[in-house]
Structures are given as C-alpha cells and as structure tokens.
Design a protein around this motif. Structure first.
Motif, PDB file in Angstrom:
ATOM      1  N   VAL A 155       0.869  -1.177   0.000  1.00  0.00           N
ATOM      2  CA  VAL A 155       0.000   0.000   0.000  1.00  0.00           C
ATOM      3  C   VAL A 155       0.900   1.219   0.000  1.00  0.00           C
ATOM      4  CG1 VAL A 155      -1.706   1.345   1.264  1.00  0.00           C
ATOM      5  CG2 VAL A 155      -1.909  -1.142   1.166  1.00  0.00           C
ATOM      6  N   ILE A 156       0.784   2.037  -1.038  1.00  0.00           N
ATOM      7  CA  ILE A 156       1.602   3.245  -1.169  1.00  0.00           C
ATOM      8  C   ILE A 156       0.802   4.409  -0.598  1.00  0.00           C
ATOM      9  CG2 ILE A 156       2.777   4.775  -2.797  1.00  0.00           C
ATOM     10  CD1 ILE A 156       3.069   2.348  -4.653  1.00  0.00           C
ATOM     11  N   THR A 157       1.386   5.177   0.313  1.00  0.00           N
ATOM     12  CA  THR A 157       0.656   6.230   1.015  1.00  0.00           C
ATOM     13  C   THR A 157       1.256   7.599   0.777  1.00  0.00           C
ATOM     14  OG1 THR A 157       1.995   6.013   3.022  1.00  0.00           O
ATOM     15  CG2 THR A 157       0.065   4.587   2.827  1.00  0.00           C
ATOM     16  N   ASN A 158       0.526   8.612   1.261  1.00  0.00           N
ATOM     17  CA  ASN A 158       0.895  10.011   1.049  1.00  0.00           C
ATOM     18  C   ASN A 158       1.784  10.660   2.125  1.00  0.00           C
ATOM     19  OD1 ASN A 158       0.943  12.537  -0.186  1.00  0.00           O
ATOM     20  ND2 ASN A 158      -0.878  13.181   0.886  1.00  0.00           N
ATOM     21  N   LYS A 179      -8.030   2.143  -3.966  1.00  0.00           N
ATOM     22  CA  LYS A 179      -7.436   3.463  -3.823  1.00  0.00           C
ATOM     23  C   LYS A 179      -8.436   4.373  -3.114  1.00  0.00           C
ATOM     24  CE  LYS A 179      -8.872   5.826  -8.070  1.00  0.00           C
ATOM     25  NZ  LYS A 179      -8.418   6.619  -9.209  1.00  0.00           N
ATOM     26  N   GLY A 180      -7.939   5.418  -2.460  1.00  0.00           N
ATOM     27  CA  GLY A 180      -8.820   6.332  -1.771  1.00  0.00           C
ATOM     28  C   GLY A 180      -8.069   7.511  -1.201  1.00  0.00           C
ATOM     29  N   ILE A 181      -8.855   8.507  -0.817  1.00  0.00           N
ATOM     30  CA  ILE A 181      -8.274   9.686  -0.178  1.00  0.00           C
ATOM     31  C   ILE A 181      -8.980   9.915   1.157  1.00  0.00           C
ATOM     32  CG2 ILE A 181      -7.600  10.780  -2.349  1.00  0.00           C
ATOM     33  CD1 ILE A 181     -10.061  12.557  -2.108  1.00  0.00           C
ATOM     34  N   ASP A 182      -8.278  10.626   2.037  1.00  0.00           N
ATOM     35  CA  ASP A 182      -8.818  11.022   3.342  1.00  0.00           C
ATOM     36  C   ASP A 182      -9.385   9.830   4.110  1.00  0.00           C
ATOM     37  OD1 ASP A 182      -8.044  13.620   2.780  1.00  0.00           O
ATOM     38  OD2 ASP A 182      -9.940  14.113   1.811  1.00  0.00           O
ATOM     39  N   PHE A 183     -10.717   9.821   4.369  1.00  0.00           N
ATOM     40  CA  PHE A 183     -11.299   8.779   5.208  1.00  0.00           C
ATOM     41  C   PHE A 183     -11.091   7.400   4.603  1.00  0.00           C
ATOM     42  CE2 PHE A 183     -14.934   6.034   6.144  1.00  0.00           C
ATOM     43  CZ  PHE A 183     -14.802   5.915   7.524  1.00  0.00           C
ATOM     44  N   VAL A 184     -11.301   7.278   3.275  1.00  0.00           N
ATOM     45  CA  VAL A 184     -11.137   5.974   2.614  1.00  0.00           C
ATOM     46  C   VAL A 184      -9.683   5.536   2.687  1.00  0.00           C
ATOM     47  CG1 VAL A 184     -11.380   4.716   0.441  1.00  0.00           C
ATOM     48  CG2 VAL A 184     -13.092   6.428   1.081  1.00  0.00           C
TER      49      VAL A 184
END
Length: 362
Positions: A272-275, A298-303
């Motif tokens: 899992v590649i994260t920000n 894939k997802g942003i913020d809450f997801v």
C-alpha cells in the motif's frame, strides 16, 4: 402568496405543451390517430368510379353476353336437384369475375387511404368491450356534445355540395335525358351508365376535397386532445428515467457495494503506497495475470485511512511515497495496471516488499 401559488399550480396543470414521442406512441397503440373516414370514402368511390370509367364499356358487353348465355343455355334446360347447384355456382363465378376489378379497386383504395393517413397500424384496443361505452349518461353527453354538432354540420355540408354537383351534371345533360325514350333499351342503359359514372367521379372529387379539409380538422383536434401539461411531461420523464431520489439511492448502493468489494481485496495486496495521510493506493502483482502490478484499491482522506487500517490488520506492507501516491491516484483506476512511466519506481517498491517478506520468513 397563496393566490400566486394556486395560479402556478393551475398553470402547471393546463395542457399547453405538445405531446412527447412516447405519448404519441402510446396513443397510437390504443388506435387513437388523426384520421378522417371521409378520406377513405372519397378515395374508395374515386377508385371504383375510375375503374368503371375505363372498363365500364367492356364490363357492359360481358354482362350482356352473360345474360344472353344464361337465357340461351339455362332457360331452355330442364332444372333438377342435380344441376341447379351447378348452374347457380357457374353464374356466381361469372359474376365474381365480372365484378372483380371493382372489388379489387375498392380494397386497394381503402388500404391506400388508411396507409396515407396512419401508416401501418394493427390494434384491437378500439373494439374491446368497455362498460363506459354503454353508459347512457356518457352516450347522451356524446350526442349533445360540440363534436356531434360539428359532425352534423359536416354531414349537411357534404350532402349539400354533392347534391349541387350531381344536380349540375344532370342539368347540363338534361337534353340527353329528354330523348332517352326515343332510344333503344341498350343505348338508354349506356347513356345512364355514362351519366352515373360522370356524377360519381365529380361527386367523389368534391368529397375528396371536403375530406382533406376534414383531415386537417381531425389532425388539429387530435393534436389538441393529446396535449400535455408541464406536470405530465415531468411525470413521464420520471417514469422513463426513474425517480431521481430512487436513482440516487441506487447509485449510492452501487458505490457502497463497490467499496465493500474493494476493501475485501486489500488483504490480498502486495503493498500500500501512502501520502502518508491523504492518499492510499493498494497494489498487487500477479505474473500469470498481468505484465505489471495493478491497482486493487485506492482512496483519499477517510477511505485512505480505512485502507491503511485494513492493510495494517492484515500485515500488508505500507510504503510512503507522496509523488507516486498522488500520481497513481489521479491517473489509474481500480483494476488498471500501473503506467509504464512508473514501472521502475513500483518495481523497486515491490522488490523491497518481497525482500522484507523473505527476511521475516527466515
């Protein structure tokens, strides 16, 4: 304000809009079309009298020949139970052959008149039994309705014009009629036949002209009757496309199902590649399925936080790479493989993950 609201509601209920294609199609299926019966009558009459005009002389000769043959052959023949049936069938056959051009012309003209007005249409809706058709109150309303008065005036107009046309022809041929008594029966019949055909053609032409006007009126009345209100159009759109509220709920349910399926795939991910806080991209590499790693979630913020939580619970390796996470999120959809421009970076990460797994194993 209440008065304004009431006026707006009344305006919305007024049938001021043209019928939609669906409304036209529905009314057509019910047999409700713009059609003038006078057009059928006029074209059939015109076709029949036209056939008589071109073939009347020959038909007259054949009829006289049939009468001569009948008197010569059958009147002198002894009638019995055995031969009267054959005689009758033979006469019927000859008469049918003699009248067949007229019958064919009438049928062809009737079909042509209907096709010109409504095209190809077959429906049993107008002949279905309905209780309201025998309702005496509705019957009285139809008798004394505006449409009935219009039909009465049309009938009077048709009779008057056809009467004037036929009388004018008789008056122009009055001298011929006066000398009929000095002619033989055959010549008198020919004169009367020609006069009848002439009156029929002119009367048919006059009726055809009136029927075209009637067709325009029927079309106007049909368009008026199938008009729709603004609310009718909105309701039809809802029925065709579905209620927006229901559609939004269906889409929401579909998104929820897709989200659950995506979350169920996360434990199968290789990395899992994260920000690390806003983006999370789950990748998996299957050599026998794809030539490159592909995105399974894939997802942003809450997801993104939920993806990382599930990955942590299932011991999926997480690697922080902000540029790669942002790029993959914006350029790659779930189920797609990683673009070629990211092959080197992703390959290094996958190799790191495999080394980490091997080290844990040993």
């Amino acid at each position: 304000m209440k008065r304004l609201s009431l006026n707006l509601q009344l305006f919305a209920g007024e049938k001021t809009e043209k019928a939609t294609p669906k409304k036209r199609n529905d009314t057509r299926k019910k047999g409700q079309v713009a059609k003038s019966q006078d057009v059928n009558t006029a074209i059939v009459m015109l076709g029949v009298f036209a056939v008589l005009h071109f073939t009347g002389g020959n038909m007259m000769k054949e009829f006289v020949a049939l009468m001569n043959y009948s008197f010569q052959e059958f009147m002198l023949m002894e009638l019995s139970e055995g031969n009267i049936k054959d005689i009758f069938l033979q006469i019927i056959k000859e008469m049918a052959l003699l009248l067949s051009p007229i019958l064919i012309a009438a049928v062809a003209a009737g079909l042509l008149a209907n096709y010109m007005q409504v095209g190809v249409l077959f429906t049993v809706e107008p002949i279905q039994f309905k209780l309201e058709k025998i309702n005496p109150i509705s019957g009285v309303k139809r008798i004394f309705s505006l449409r009935s008065i219009i039909e009465l005036l049309k009938s009077i107009l048709k009779i008057s014009i056809i009467g004037v046309v036929t009388f004018s022809i008789l008056w122009s041929q009055f001298s011929e009629l006066l000398v009929l008594s000095h002619k033989s029966v055959y010549d008198a019949l020919i004169t009367l036949a020609k006069l009848t055909i002439q009156m029929g053609l002119y009367a048919s032409g006059s009726l055809l002209f009136l029927s075209l006007l009637d067709y325009l009126f029927q079309r106007y009345d049909y368009e008026k009757n199938i008009r729709m209100s603004k609310q009718d159009i909105k309701d039809e759109y809802k029925n065709m496309e579905g209620d927006p509220l229901i559609k939004s709920k269906i889409k929401q349910r579909q998104r929820e199902m897709a989200m659950r399926r995506m979350m169920q795939e996360i434990p199968k991910a290789d990395v899992v590649i994260t920000n690390p806080t806003h983006y999370a991209i789950a990748l998996k590499y299957e050599e026998d399925k794809y030539d490159a790693p592909y995105v399974i979630a894939k997802g942003i913020d809450f997801v993104a936080q939920k993806i990382k939580l599930i990955a942590k619970e299932n011991d999926v390796v997480m690697v922080e790479n902000r540029p790669l996470a942002r790029a993959l999120y914006s350029q790659v959809e779930v189920g797609d493989t990683v673009p070629e421009e990211f092959f080197k970076t992703v390959a290094e990460i996958i190799a790191f993950v495999y080394r980490t797994r091997n080290e844990k194993t040993f």
